[in-house]
Design a protein around this motif. Structure first.
Motif, PDB file in Angstrom:
ATOM      1  N   ARG A 170      11.775  -0.845  49.820  1.00  9.15           N
ATOM      2  CA  ARG A 170      12.332   0.159  50.725  1.00  9.15           C
ATOM      3  C   ARG A 170      11.419   1.378  50.754  1.00  9.15           C
ATOM      4  O   ARG A 170      10.603   1.591  49.849  1.00  9.15           O
ATOM      5  CB  ARG A 170      13.736   0.568  50.303  1.00  9.15           C
ATOM      6  CG  ARG A 170      13.844   1.173  48.928  1.00  9.15           C
ATOM      7  CD  ARG A 170      15.270   1.660  48.632  1.00  9.15           C
ATOM      8  NE  ARG A 170      15.422   2.047  47.242  1.00  9.15           N
ATOM      9  CZ  ARG A 170      15.919   1.257  46.297  1.00  9.15           C
ATOM     10  NH1 ARG A 170      16.306   0.020  46.581  1.00  9.15           N
ATOM     11  NH2 ARG A 170      16.045   1.696  45.053  1.00  9.15           N
ATOM     12  N   VAL A 171      11.588   2.174  51.789  1.00  5.07           N
ATOM     13  CA  VAL A 171      10.881   3.449  51.876  1.00  5.07           C
ATOM     14  C   VAL A 171      11.502   4.401  50.860  1.00  5.07           C
ATOM     15  O   VAL A 171      12.729   4.511  50.756  1.00  5.07           O
ATOM     16  CB  VAL A 171      10.974   4.032  53.298  1.00  5.07           C
ATOM     17  CG1 VAL A 171      10.369   5.429  53.352  1.00  5.07           C
ATOM     18  CG2 VAL A 171      10.269   3.113  54.288  1.00  5.07           C
ATOM     19  N   GLY A 172      10.676   5.053  50.085  1.00  5.61           N
ATOM     20  CA  GLY A 172      11.130   6.002  49.079  1.00  5.61           C
ATOM     21  C   GLY A 172       9.940   6.643  48.401  1.00  5.61           C
ATOM     22  O   GLY A 172       8.789   6.368  48.746  1.00  5.61           O
ATOM     23  N   SER A 173      10.219   7.501  47.435  1.00  4.06           N
ATOM     24  CA  SER A 173       9.153   8.239  46.755  1.00  4.06           C
ATOM     25  C   SER A 173       9.520   8.438  45.296  1.00  4.06           C
ATOM     26  O   SER A 173      10.638   8.114  44.869  1.00  4.06           O
ATOM     27  CB  SER A 173       8.963   9.604  47.422  1.00  4.06           C
ATOM     28  OG  SER A 173      10.119  10.412  47.218  1.00  4.06           O
ATOM     29  N   ALA A 174       8.598   9.002  44.529  1.00  8.72           N
ATOM     30  CA  ALA A 174       8.880   9.273  43.122  1.00  8.72           C
ATOM     31  C   ALA A 174      10.038  10.246  42.981  1.00  8.72           C
ATOM     32  O   ALA A 174      10.830  10.154  42.041  1.00  8.72           O
ATOM     33  CB  ALA A 174       7.635   9.831  42.439  1.00  8.72           C
ATOM     34  N   GLU A 175      10.154  11.159  43.895  1.00  2.00           N
ATOM     35  CA  GLU A 175      11.204  12.173  43.837  1.00  2.00           C
ATOM     36  C   GLU A 175      12.539  11.656  44.376  1.00  2.00           C
ATOM     37  O   GLU A 175      13.598  12.157  44.005  1.00  2.00           O
ATOM     38  CB  GLU A 175      10.758  13.396  44.637  1.00  2.00           C
ATOM     39  CG  GLU A 175      11.449  14.662  44.258  1.00  2.00           C
ATOM     40  CD  GLU A 175      10.796  15.882  44.884  1.00  2.00           C
ATOM     41  OE1 GLU A 175      11.525  16.848  45.165  1.00  2.00           O
ATOM     42  OE2 GLU A 175       9.562  15.867  45.097  1.00  2.00           O
ATOM     43  N   HIS A 176      12.471  10.664  45.246  1.00  4.15           N
ATOM     44  CA  HIS A 176      13.670  10.099  45.876  1.00  4.15           C
ATOM     45  C   HIS A 176      13.539   8.576  45.910  1.00  4.15           C
ATOM     46  O   HIS A 176      13.164   7.998  46.923  1.00  4.15           O
ATOM     47  CB  HIS A 176      13.841  10.645  47.294  1.00  4.15           C
ATOM     48  CG  HIS A 176      13.918  12.134  47.363  1.00  4.15           C
ATOM     49  ND1 HIS A 176      15.025  12.841  46.957  1.00  4.15           N
ATOM     50  CD2 HIS A 176      13.009  13.048  47.770  1.00  4.15           C
ATOM     51  CE1 HIS A 176      14.804  14.132  47.132  1.00  4.15           C
ATOM     52  NE2 HIS A 176      13.586  14.287  47.601  1.00  4.15           N
ATOM     53  N   THR A 177      13.863   7.920  44.787  1.00  2.04           N
ATOM     54  CA  THR A 177      13.680   6.472  44.712  1.00  2.04           C
ATOM     55  C   THR A 177      14.828   5.702  45.366  1.00  2.04           C
ATOM     56  O   THR A 177      14.655   4.558  45.757  1.00  2.04           O
ATOM     57  CB  THR A 177      13.581   6.006  43.249  1.00  2.04           C
ATOM     58  OG1 THR A 177      14.839   6.237  42.594  1.00  2.04           O
ATOM     59  CG2 THR A 177      12.453   6.728  42.516  1.00  2.04           C
ATOM     60  N   GLY A 178      15.998   6.308  45.422  1.00  3.98           N
ATOM     61  CA  GLY A 178      17.176   5.600  45.921  1.00  3.98           C
ATOM     62  C   GLY A 178      17.763   4.624  44.934  1.00  3.98           C
ATOM     63  O   GLY A 178      18.693   3.882  45.263  1.00  3.98           O
ATOM     64  N   ALA A 179      17.248   4.604  43.707  1.00  4.85           N
ATOM     65  CA  ALA A 179      17.750   3.666  42.691  1.00  4.85           C
ATOM     66  C   ALA A 179      18.963   4.265  41.984  1.00  4.85           C
ATOM     67  O   ALA A 179      19.026   5.482  41.767  1.00  4.85           O
ATOM     68  CB  ALA A 179      16.653   3.365  41.673  1.00  4.85           C
ATOM     69  N   PRO A 180      19.930   3.436  41.592  1.00 12.32           N
ATOM     70  CA  PRO A 180      21.077   3.942  40.830  1.00 12.32           C
ATOM     71  C   PRO A 180      20.650   4.500  39.477  1.00 12.32           C
ATOM     72  O   PRO A 180      19.597   4.137  38.932  1.00 12.32           O
ATOM     73  CB  PRO A 180      21.959   2.705  40.657  1.00 12.32           C
ATOM     74  CG  PRO A 180      21.515   1.751  41.720  1.00 12.32           C
ATOM     75  CD  PRO A 180      20.047   2.005  41.907  1.00 12.32           C
ATOM     76  N   GLU A 181      21.470   5.346  38.923  1.00 11.56           N
ATOM     77  CA  GLU A 181      21.200   5.917  37.607  1.00 11.56           C
ATOM     78  C   GLU A 181      21.187   4.818  36.552  1.00 11.56           C
ATOM     79  O   GLU A 181      21.996   3.888  36.588  1.00 11.56           O
ATOM     80  CB  GLU A 181      22.269   6.953  37.273  1.00 11.56           C
ATOM     81  CG  GLU A 181      22.012   7.706  35.988  1.00 11.56           C
ATOM     82  CD  GLU A 181      22.931   8.907  35.823  1.00 11.56           C
ATOM     83  OE1 GLU A 181      22.956   9.463  34.722  1.00 11.56           O
ATOM     84  OE2 GLU A 181      23.608   9.261  36.805  1.00 11.56           O
ATOM     85  N   ALA A 182      20.235   4.929  35.621  1.00 16.49           N
ATOM     86  CA  ALA A 182      20.129   4.005  34.477  1.00 16.49           C
ATOM     87  C   ALA A 182      20.138   2.543  34.922  1.00 16.49           C
ATOM     88  O   ALA A 182      20.862   1.715  34.364  1.00 16.49           O
ATOM     89  CB  ALA A 182      21.237   4.276  33.468  1.00 16.49           C
ATOM     90  N   SER A 183      19.335   2.221  35.939  1.00 15.96           N
ATOM     91  CA  SER A 183      19.323   0.871  36.505  1.00 15.96           C
ATOM     92  C   SER A 183      18.046   0.099  36.215  1.00 15.96           C
ATOM     93  O   SER A 183      17.920  -1.051  36.620  1.00 15.96           O
ATOM     94  CB  SER A 183      19.514   0.956  38.022  1.00 15.96           C
ATOM     95  OG  SER A 183      18.462   1.704  38.613  1.00 15.96           O
ATOM     96  N   THR A 184      17.102   0.725  35.517  1.00 18.74           N
ATOM     97  CA  THR A 184      15.754   0.177  35.422  1.00 18.74           C
ATOM     98  C   THR A 184      15.255   0.196  33.987  1.00 18.74           C
ATOM     99  O   THR A 184      15.474   1.167  33.264  1.00 18.74           O
ATOM    100  CB  THR A 184      14.804   1.014  36.311  1.00 18.74           C
ATOM    101  OG1 THR A 184      15.273   0.972  37.661  1.00 18.74           O
ATOM    102  CG2 THR A 184      13.393   0.499  36.276  1.00 18.74           C
ATOM    103  N   ASP A 185      14.581  -0.887  33.593  1.00 21.42           N
ATOM    104  CA  ASP A 185      13.990  -0.952  32.256  1.00 21.42           C
ATOM    105  C   ASP A 185      12.567  -0.427  32.212  1.00 21.42           C
ATOM    106  O   ASP A 185      12.102   0.024  31.168  1.00 21.42           O
ATOM    107  CB  ASP A 185      13.981  -2.406  31.761  1.00 21.42           C
ATOM    108  CG  ASP A 185      15.369  -2.989  31.700  1.00 21.42           C
ATOM    109  OD1 ASP A 185      16.181  -2.493  30.888  1.00 21.42           O
ATOM    110  OD2 ASP A 185      15.669  -3.906  32.487  1.00 21.42           O
ATOM    111  N   LEU A 186      11.876  -0.510  33.335  1.00 19.24           N
ATOM    112  CA  LEU A 186      10.481  -0.088  33.402  1.00 19.24           C
ATOM    113  C   LEU A 186      10.218   0.531  34.770  1.00 19.24           C
ATOM    114  O   LEU A 186      10.564  -0.052  35.794  1.00 19.24           O
ATOM    115  CB  LEU A 186       9.549  -1.288  33.201  1.00 19.24           C
ATOM    116  CG  LEU A 186       8.058  -1.070  33.476  1.00 19.24           C
ATOM    117  CD1 LEU A 186       7.437  -0.108  32.470  1.00 19.24           C
ATOM    118  CD2 LEU A 186       7.311  -2.413  33.474  1.00 19.24           C
ATOM    119  N   VAL A 187       9.626   1.723  34.755  1.00 16.14           N
ATOM    120  CA  VAL A 187       9.099   2.333  35.977  1.00 16.14           C
ATOM    121  C   VAL A 187       7.588   2.384  35.832  1.00 16.14           C
ATOM    122  O   VAL A 187       7.065   2.852  34.805  1.00 16.14           O
ATOM    123  CB  VAL A 187       9.644   3.751  36.212  1.00 16.14           C
ATOM    124  CG1 VAL A 187       8.976   4.386  37.431  1.00 16.14           C
ATOM    125  CG2 VAL A 187      11.156   3.727  36.402  1.00 16.14           C
TER     126      VAL A 187
END
Length: 200
Positions: A107-124
């Motif tokens: 999806r379109v997004g940025s480091a400041e606005h990823t659109g990902a839910p809180e605490a949803s990711t193991d690795l960025v």
């Protein structure tokens, strides 16, 4: 006469840089150049990340999607965000089978606005984007937000050519921003890129 020091993280996107936000007629060419020019650095960062089959991964600024495909071979799921709609389309074409199988989401997004839910990711992970972020601290806050406890953030930036490399004070600014939000941060030089690592 010395050159003027560049100013990063000023609140505005870098102007005149076709790689910061590929678009228009030059967008596809910028994507092809990034796919070729970043290939070794992507592979190096992938090895440094130690991705496991249980990991949900977020790649920020995925560009043409080369690293997305490598991550998808190892992780449970991979989400990619990029501010350029052209790069999202290019990455979709490159990773169509993984997208269709549900292993990759884009999806379109940025480091400041990823659109990902809180605490949803193991690795960025993000390769060659940190110096092009409009604002450093809000981006670091966002990446901290989306990481699960114990999750890792891995950023990499060019070591060469020298004019692209981060100056010592710029590297310290990145390390300091990570340390303020994560409590500590590590930086080191690999063969092709400088890497910054923090853990939530």
């Amino acid at each position: 006469m010395g050159s003027e020091r560049r100013r990063l993280w000023t609140g505005t996107s870098p102007s005149g840089n076709p790689f910061a936000l590929p678009r228009g007629p030059l967008g596809p060419l910028a994507g092809l150049l990034m796919a070729r020019g970043n290939r070794r650095q992507n592979a190096e960062v992938l090895a440094h990340c130690e991705v496991s089959p249980e990991d949900d991964v977020l790649e920020v600024g995925h560009g043409p999607g080369v690293l997305l495909g490598l991550l998808a071979e190892r992780a449970r799921t991979v989400t990619g965000v990029d501010p350029s709609p052209q790069m999202v389309r290019m990455a979709l074409r490159r990773n169509f089978a993984a997208v269709r199988a549900g292993r990759v989401r884009l999806r379109v997004g940025s480091a400041e606005h990823t659109g990902a839910p809180e605490a949803s990711t193991d690795l960025v992970v993000s390769v060659n984007t940190v110096a092009m972020w409009p604002r450093l601290d809000p981006a670091v806050d966002e990446l901290h937000r989306v990481l699960r406890p114990g999750g890792r953030l891995v950023l990499s930036w060019h070591l060469s050519p020298a004019r692209f490399a981060l100056a010592p004070e710029e590297r310290e600014e990145v390390r300091g921003a990570l340390a303020r939000r994560f409590g500590s941060a590590d930086t080191r030089d690999l063969r092709h890129g400088a890497v910054f690592v923090a853990q939530r």
